[in-house]
Enzyme design. Structure first.
Site, PDB file in Angstrom:
ATOM      1  CE  LYS A 207      -3.365   2.606   2.879  1.00  0.00           C
ATOM      2  NZ  LYS A 207      -4.443   2.444   3.707  1.00  0.00           N
TER       3      LYS A 207
ATOM      4  CD  GLU B 241       8.950  -6.161   7.154  1.00  0.00           C
ATOM      5  OE1 GLU B 241       8.638  -5.073   6.725  1.00  0.00           O
ATOM      6  OE2 GLU B 241       8.602  -6.673   8.353  1.00  0.00           O
TER       7      GLU B 241
ATOM      8  N   GLY C  55      -4.954  -1.588   4.804  1.00  0.00           N
ATOM      9  CA  GLY C  55      -4.295  -2.706   4.371  1.00  0.00           C
ATOM     10  C   GLY C  55      -5.096  -3.964   4.500  1.00  0.00           C
ATOM     11  NE  ARG C  56      -6.505  -3.408  10.543  1.00  0.00           N
ATOM     12  CZ  ARG C  56      -5.947  -2.355  10.655  1.00  0.00           C
ATOM     13  NH1 ARG C  56      -4.805  -2.321  10.123  1.00  0.00           N
ATOM     14  NH2 ARG C  56      -6.311  -1.314  11.294  1.00  0.00           N
TER      15      ARG C  56
ATOM     16  CD  GLU D  59      -2.192  -4.330  11.351  1.00  0.00           C
ATOM     17  OE1 GLU D  59      -0.882  -4.484  11.350  1.00  0.00           O
ATOM     18  OE2 GLU D  59      -2.715  -3.938  10.188  1.00  0.00           O
TER      19      GLU D  59
ATOM     20  CG  HIS E  30      -4.666 -35.323  15.715  1.00  0.00           C
ATOM     21  ND1 HIS E  30      -4.971 -36.534  16.664  1.00  0.00           N
ATOM     22  CD2 HIS E  30      -5.516 -35.216  14.863  1.00  0.00           C
ATOM     23  CE1 HIS E  30      -6.223 -37.040  15.976  1.00  0.00           C
ATOM     24  NE2 HIS E  30      -6.381 -36.264  14.856  1.00  0.00           N
TER      25      HIS E  30
ATOM     26  CE  LYS F  73       5.696  -1.065   9.833  1.00  0.00           C
ATOM     27  NZ  LYS F  73       4.902  -0.408   9.156  1.00  0.00           N
TER      28      LYS F  73
END
Ligand code: F6P
Length: 844
Positions: free
Chosen positions: A476, A482, A565-566, A651, A682, A810
């Site tokens: 965005k 990253e 963004g999400r 978030e 399990h 950050k």
């Protein structure tokens, strides 16, 4: 005071409303100002021609009253107001008619210049846009009328109330008015509707004026017999959109003459702390009465609870009968939602208001799944044309890749697509590509790289052919460390291979392969740019940064700052998914989400699925004290749903400060975790059954499989249903003892094993059942969660659309990087960090 009333040919409802205002509001207001925008009678009148600004209404009132003689019931109403045929009345009426009869263009502008809403102190201003609204859309010249009304309203003194009337088909006008009032910042707004085709809005930016009008509306709603035309259900529904007028701290009045600013200025909710509301207190007391009650007892006490504690919407069944609550709890929770002004907030969300206060942005991701003809506005501008245009570009791009028209630098078709992005630019498409793998187009493999750890990119690139690989850089902001690091490394990988391959390419050329010869007259840099242009696309709101990276604008798919963004899967961020399943399927995903948007916006609270799920989360978190919630899709294809929801929910609502900057008085987002059944049975289910912690669970299953191997799906469902049942009922001591005895265990064995064989149960769960997992149902499911998150944010008083909590780390990482790289003579200030870095330095 005098009342003079002007009627036009369709005045039956209008008169009723005026009657209502006059009868109920006369003690509060000195003047009734009537502002018709198109009234043929007036247009043709001598006054209309000579004096557009202000009229003496007496001729009109006598004309009207005499016409009423022919309508005895209407005349009764006039008389009941104290009006006489001479025009005496309890109100003074002023009449303004800004439109048709004074022409258009300059003439009209002049008229508006002379029109002074500021002068109406203590007035009810009855604004009758009539046909003036009929053609209002968000684009082009037709919007002008809307903005003039906005201007009018913004200049009205706080002591006055504006009433906007419209007798066009109701829902549309309710939406238009809701949009208008929200954007205008009128916190004291009522939208009432009756007779199914009339929308009526009262606006006040002053709390006491507002509460008087609200009282009038409530009166009206509560006295249906006096008003046989009123459809009470509709009116009540509309009233539920009303922002609270009488709550303690009203927002400050709108500043005068600051209309532009107003549009940008965040609106502050009246409600500041939900835990102080009466509804919260009642719920807390109610929770006490349920404390210690087991789900077994609740089922025994109310055999009908299964039917009462479920909702069905577009084929989705939400069964919450295994939650630790009763139907009464739901009623009380809905009362809480009303206290939180839920309906008003939903209207604000959809109206494009900048409800993301700390970033001064709207949250209009619903527009991304809008259809042709839908209107979503931000600051009065319809965003749909650009959304649809970008969607068309995506379609064309996908078709080019699928039909091998998009080719790599050696003229090969694309076989592998690598999406480079993180957070919202990764989790949504990654999850959805896996979820809809059954619908995947053959011949194209999708890969996702997000982590800054080289292992992610390096492992992904292993075995890929650069000449057939397309990278999508999804970010965005186009500043995320990253993503940029991975994108740069991917570019190097591609270019190294590309330059090496040039020899081969030349060979191809020499021997007649059809390939662009101009590539070889280029400089190395030009060649590299051409290679990147064939292998890189970008998705971002920051188009210039993407171009700077070397991706030509033709390969950049923009989206907008009003998309979080999400919440961005529905935008170009969904490109990897569209490539995987084809654009037609992608549009089905949008359609599914759109259906859920409609449901969230229109369904009454009691049947509103996202709101219901939000209330269940709030109940478990704030009244039962649950700290986590387990998401358990019984679908391998939905294995990535829990991580996706972790970002969406945590978030968005993982905050302890409310939207006004005050500390929350209750717990907010629980920790979301989980994983697909049956695997997780399990791994962590042991803790759910016997760990002694309260963990509300959410089971998700599909009636039909997406991949069909005989026998598998029924076994999967049996496991799912068995787990939720076991979690709810458990196994008590008697049952455990009986089971052990039936297995032939000796008495001393039984005594030793018994404590281990008891399952306390009473673990609450909701089960969501979908007909199948396809693009449409996935779209519905994801939008359901998005709206649930929003509703929870409203209940907690949070801004669900910012994420300041991820920033500090950050910033520190950026400061530490040069120190770790050894490029900085300073050291870390924190001793622990220093120690860690010292250890790392020993690697050299
Ligand atoms: O982690 C914070 C965050 O800002 C998320 O909200 C966002 O989805 C992610 O980083 C990626 O951001 P971008 O899409 O700008 O690269």
């Amino acid at each position: 005071m005098k009342l003079q009333y002007l009627g036009d040919s369709r005045d039956a409802f209008k008169w009723d409303i005026l009657h209502w205002i006059c009868a109920n509001s006369s003690p509060c207001f000195g003047e009734l100002v009537y502002v018709p925008m198109l009234t043929p009678d007036i247009r043709n009148s001598p006054q209309g021609k000579t004096s557009p600004l202000k009229f003496d209404c007496s001729n009109f009132i006598s004309k009207f009253v005499s016409s009423l003689r022919k309508k005895p019931r209407s005349l009764e109403r006039v008389k009941s107001l104290g009006a006489t045929e001479q025009g005496a009345s309890p109100f003074r009426v002023s009449l303004f008619s800004p439109y048709e009869f004074i022409g258009s263009g300059k003439q009209r502008a002049r008229y508006w210049d002379g029109f002074k809403p500021e002068q109406f102190e203590n007035a009810v201003v009855f604004f009758d846009p009539d046909n003036g609204f009929e053609t209002v859309t968000c684009d082009g010249t037709k919007w002008v009328r809307h903005s003039e009304l906005e201007d009018f309203l913004s200049r009205l003194p706080d002591t006055s109330v504006a009433v906007v009337y419209q007798h066009r088909p109701m829902r549309k006008w309710v939406e238009v008015f809701a949009d208008l009032t929200v954007r205008m910042g009128y916190a004291h707004t009522a939208i009432a509707a009756y007779e199914g085709n009339l929308a009526f809005v009262a606006l006040a930016n002053n709390a006491s004026a507002g509460s008087r009008v609200r009282a009038v509306i409530e009166n009206y709603a509560n006295a249906p017999r006096k008003h046989p035309n009123v459809r009470v259900a509709v009116l009540r529904d509309a009233l539920s959109l009303t922002h609270k007028w009488a709550t303690p701290s009203p927002p400050s009045p709108l500043p005068k003459g600051a209309r532009e600013e107003l549009k940008l200025q965040p609106k502050v909710s009246v409600l500041t702390n939900i835990t102080t509301t009466p509804a919260w207190r009642v719920l807390a007391a109610h929770a006490e009465t349920l404390r210690g009650r087991h789900l077994r007892q609740m089922f025994a006490a109310d055999p009908g609870r299964t039917a009462r504690l479920k909702l069905e919407q577009d084929g989705i069944l939400a069964d919450f009968s295994r939650q630790r609550l009763t139907p009464e709890t739901m009623t009380l929770l809905h009362a809480l939602a009303r206290e939180a002004e839920m309906s008003g907030w939903i209207a604000r969300l959809f109206s494009g208001e900048r409800i993301n206060l700390s970033e001064n942005r709207a949250a209009l991701h619903m527009a991304l799944r809008g259809a042709e003809g839908d209107v979503f506005c931000i600051d009065g501008r319809n965003v749909m044309p650009q959304v649809l245009a970008e969607r068309a570009r995506l379609r064309a791009f996908c078709a080019n890749v699928h039909e091998s028209r998009w080719r790599g630098y050696t003229d090969e078709s694309i076989t592998d697509v690598v999406n480079i992005g993180i957070g919202g630019s990764d989790l949504g498409p990654r999850m959805a590509v896996q979820a809809l793998a059954a619908a995947a187009k053959p011949g194209l493999r999708l890969h996702f790289v997000s982590n800054i750890d080289a292992a992610d990119l390096a492992m992904t690139l292993r075995g890929l052919d650069p000449a057939r690989t397309l990278f999508i850089v999804a970010s965005k902001t186009f500043t995320t460390q990253e993503t940029l690091a991975n994108a740069h490394s991917a570019k190097q990988w591609l270019l190294r291979a590309g330059v090496l391959n040039m020899g081969q390419t030349m060979f191809k050329l020499c021997y007649g392969a059809e390939f662009a010869p101009e590539m070889f007259s280029d400089s190395l840099e030009e060649t590299q740019n051409k290679i990147v242009a064939r292998h890189f696309a970008a998705i971002s709101t920051n188009v210039s940064a993407a171009k700077e990276f070397g991706i030509p604008e033709t390969n950049v798919f923009p989206f907008w700052d009003w998309v979080g963004g999400r919440y961005s899967l529905w935008s170009a961020i969904g490109l990897p998914l569209a490539l995987a399943i084809g654009m037609d399927n992608f549009e089905q995903l949008l359609a599914g989400a759109r259906a859920m948007d409609r449901h969230f916006r229109e369904a009454p609270p009691e049947t509103n699925l996202p709101l219901t799920l939000a209330l269940l989360d709030l109940w478990n978190t704030d009244f039962l004290g649950a700290e986590t919630r387990a998401v358990l899709p019984y679908s391998r294809s939905l294995a990535l749903l829990p991580p996706y929801l972790q970002q969406l929910e945590m978030e968005s609502n993982g905050k302890a400060i409310d939207r006004n900057g005050r500390k929350l008085a209750c717990a907010s987002a629980p920790i979301v975790w989980g994983g697909p059944g049956s695997d997780t049975q399990h791994s962590f289910f042991q803790l759910l059954h016997q760990g002694g912690r309260l963990v509300p669970c959410e089971f998700i299953a599909m009636a039909r499989p997406d991949f069909d191997l005989p026998g598998h799906h029924d076994k999967l469902l049996a496991n799912c249903f068995a787990q939720s049942e076991t979690l709810a009922y458990g196994r008590n001591t008697e049952e455990a003892r009986a089971d052990l005895a039936a297995a032939g265990r000796a008495e001393n064995d039984i005594a030793a094993l018994l404590p281990h064989k008891v399952f306390p149960g009473n673990q609450p769960s909701t089960t969501l059942l979908l007909p199948r997992l396809d693009a449409t149902t996935l779209g519905m499911l994801l939008a359901l969660y998005e709206h649930k998150v929003f509703a929870l944010g409203v209940l907690w008083g949070l801004n669900s659309f910012d994420q300041w909590g991820v920033e500090l780390g950050k910033q520190l990482a950026a400061r530490l990087l040069p120190i770790i790289e050894g490029n900085n003579t300073t050291t870390a200030t924190d001793p622990t960090t220093r120690q860690l870095i010292d250890y790392i330095r020993k690697r050299d």
